[in-house]
Design an enzyme around this catalytic site. Structure first.
Site, PDB file in Angstrom:
ATOM      1  N   THR A 137       0.832  -1.018   0.112  1.00  0.00           N
ATOM      2  CA  THR A 137      -0.208   0.254   0.064  1.00  0.00           C
ATOM      3  C   THR A 137       1.095   1.032   0.623  1.00  0.00           C
ATOM      4  O   THR A 137       2.356   1.332   0.329  1.00  0.00           O
ATOM      5  CB  THR A 137      -0.542   0.017   1.148  1.00  0.00           C
ATOM      6  OG1 THR A 137      -0.019  -0.077   2.359  1.00  0.00           O
ATOM      7  CG2 THR A 137      -2.358  -0.973   1.156  1.00  0.00           C
ATOM      8  N   MET A 229      -0.692   0.305   7.771  1.00  0.00           N
ATOM      9  CA  MET A 229      -1.238  -0.872   6.225  1.00  0.00           C
ATOM     10  C   MET A 229       0.017  -1.136   5.621  1.00  0.00           C
ATOM     11  O   MET A 229       0.155  -2.306   5.305  1.00  0.00           O
ATOM     12  CB  MET A 229      -2.083  -0.117   5.635  1.00  0.00           C
ATOM     13  CG  MET A 229      -3.027   1.065   4.908  1.00  0.00           C
ATOM     14  SD  MET A 229      -4.385   0.958   4.542  1.00  0.00           S
ATOM     15  CE  MET A 229      -3.364   3.054   3.931  1.00  0.00           C
ATOM     16  N   HIS A 230       1.292  -0.317   5.963  1.00  0.00           N
ATOM     17  CA  HIS A 230       2.868  -1.104   5.818  1.00  0.00           C
ATOM     18  C   HIS A 230       2.789  -2.802   5.946  1.00  0.00           C
ATOM     19  O   HIS A 230       3.126  -3.799   5.920  1.00  0.00           O
ATOM     20  CB  HIS A 230       3.930   0.056   6.115  1.00  0.00           C
ATOM     21  CG  HIS A 230       3.602   0.409   4.278  1.00  0.00           C
ATOM     22  ND1 HIS A 230       4.745   1.053   4.694  1.00  0.00           N
ATOM     23  CD2 HIS A 230       2.974   0.767   3.108  1.00  0.00           C
ATOM     24  CE1 HIS A 230       5.024   1.399   3.294  1.00  0.00           C
ATOM     25  NE2 HIS A 230       3.214   1.840   2.721  1.00  0.00           N
ATOM     26  N   ALA A 231       1.860  -2.567   7.369  1.00  0.00           N
ATOM     27  CA  ALA A 231       3.260  -3.621   8.663  1.00  0.00           C
ATOM     28  C   ALA A 231       1.527  -4.824   8.293  1.00  0.00           C
ATOM     29  O   ALA A 231       2.270  -6.182   8.218  1.00  0.00           O
ATOM     30  CB  ALA A 231       2.425  -3.648  10.189  1.00  0.00           C
ATOM     31  N   PHE A 234       3.089  -5.283   3.563  1.00  0.00           N
ATOM     32  CA  PHE A 234       4.067  -5.306   2.843  1.00  0.00           C
ATOM     33  C   PHE A 234       5.772  -6.626   3.383  1.00  0.00           C
ATOM     34  O   PHE A 234       6.393  -6.835   2.513  1.00  0.00           O
ATOM     35  CB  PHE A 234       5.270  -3.934   3.378  1.00  0.00           C
ATOM     36  CG  PHE A 234       6.621  -2.947   2.558  1.00  0.00           C
ATOM     37  CD1 PHE A 234       7.067  -3.841   1.777  1.00  0.00           C
ATOM     38  CD2 PHE A 234       6.465  -1.945   2.330  1.00  0.00           C
ATOM     39  CE1 PHE A 234       7.714  -3.021   1.498  1.00  0.00           C
ATOM     40  CE2 PHE A 234       7.209  -0.691   1.939  1.00  0.00           C
ATOM     41  CZ  PHE A 234       7.916  -1.851   1.031  1.00  0.00           C
TER      42      PHE A 234
END
Length: 249
Positions: A137, A229-231, A234
């Site tokens: 994201t 969101m990265h957590a 990704f």
């Protein structure tokens, strides 16, 4: 002597141009570019003789965003995009910033330009918020600033599809920025800068501070959401595969 990666040059009274010119790395976010931009904006912000900044790139590149190594580090959890804050340099600069985006703006490079007070695009150049191309994201405040600057519909399309757009196409889509021939971008930026530089510096600083206060206030919450969101997105194996397979293509 080699040209500096980031060149700072006084064009006229009150007008400073910051040129990103890392030709080897196409103005990706290397440590050299990040350090050069951070130092340049810190110095300019402290100068009382500066009234406006023109931020630009070289030839057909404005900025190409994150490096492949940087994306790998994000995947492996070695860093967060907030560790190297480029996105808010223009927003937090006390004087107005003009992003003269004469060349391609890719991913974080495109987003960095959108945080400027004024944006000028080139008809021939490519602009993209291509984070989802790699399966993760968007970051760098993209989910906040792109809807602010481009409108919800176009911003959502750019982020979800990770499509590329020529400046001419964005012009037809109604972006609220000048879109001119590449060789006219700096000319138009300088004309605008001269108009701004006619005003008292204190008044420019005061009005910019007032105008961007809501943006500065709201940005932090969006950054926190993007990190969250990265957590979640990704660290998928597919993301690593996409970084290796698609980077630079």
């Amino acid at each position: 002597m080699l040209d500096p990666i980031v060149e700072v040059r006084d064009l006229e009274a009150g007008i400073v141009q910051v040129t990103m010119q890392d030709r080897v790395n196409k103005n990706t976010f290397t440590d050299g570019l990040i350090g050069g931009l951070t130092a340049a904006f810190a110095d300019i912000g402290a100068r009382q003789d500066c009234k406006v900044v023109i931020l630009t790139g070289y030839d057909s590149y404005f900025s190409s965003g994150g490096t492949q190594e940087g994306l790998r580090d994000l995947f492996e959890g070695k860093m967060k995009f907030t560790d190297k804050d480029l996105y808010s340099l223009a927003l937090n600069c006390p004087i107005p910033v003009i992003a003269a985006m004469q060349g391609h703006g890719i991913g974080g490079g495109f987003v960095m330009g959108m945080f400027a007070d004024f944006v000028i695009l080139a008809r021939e150049s490519i602009y993209t918020a291509n984070f989802m191309k790699y399966g993760f994201t968007p970051g760098m405040g993209s989910t906040f600033i792109l809807p602010q600057k481009l409108g919800i519909s176009l911003a959502g399309e750019m982020m979800l599809t990770a499509s590329t757009y020529r400046g001419e196409e964005l012009h037809k889509r109604g972006v609220p920025f000048p879109v001119v021939a590449r060789d006219k971008v700096l000319e138009q930026a300088l004309e605008l800068a001269r108009t701004l530089a006619e005003k008292p510096r204190f008044s420019l600083v005061t009005l910019k501070d007032h105008l961007v206060f809501p943006l500065r206030k709201q940005l932090a919450a969006f950054i926190e959401d993007e990190i969250a969101m990265h957590a979640l997105t990704f660290h998928q194996p597919e993301v690593k595969q996409r970084i290796e397979a698609f980077f630079g293509k």
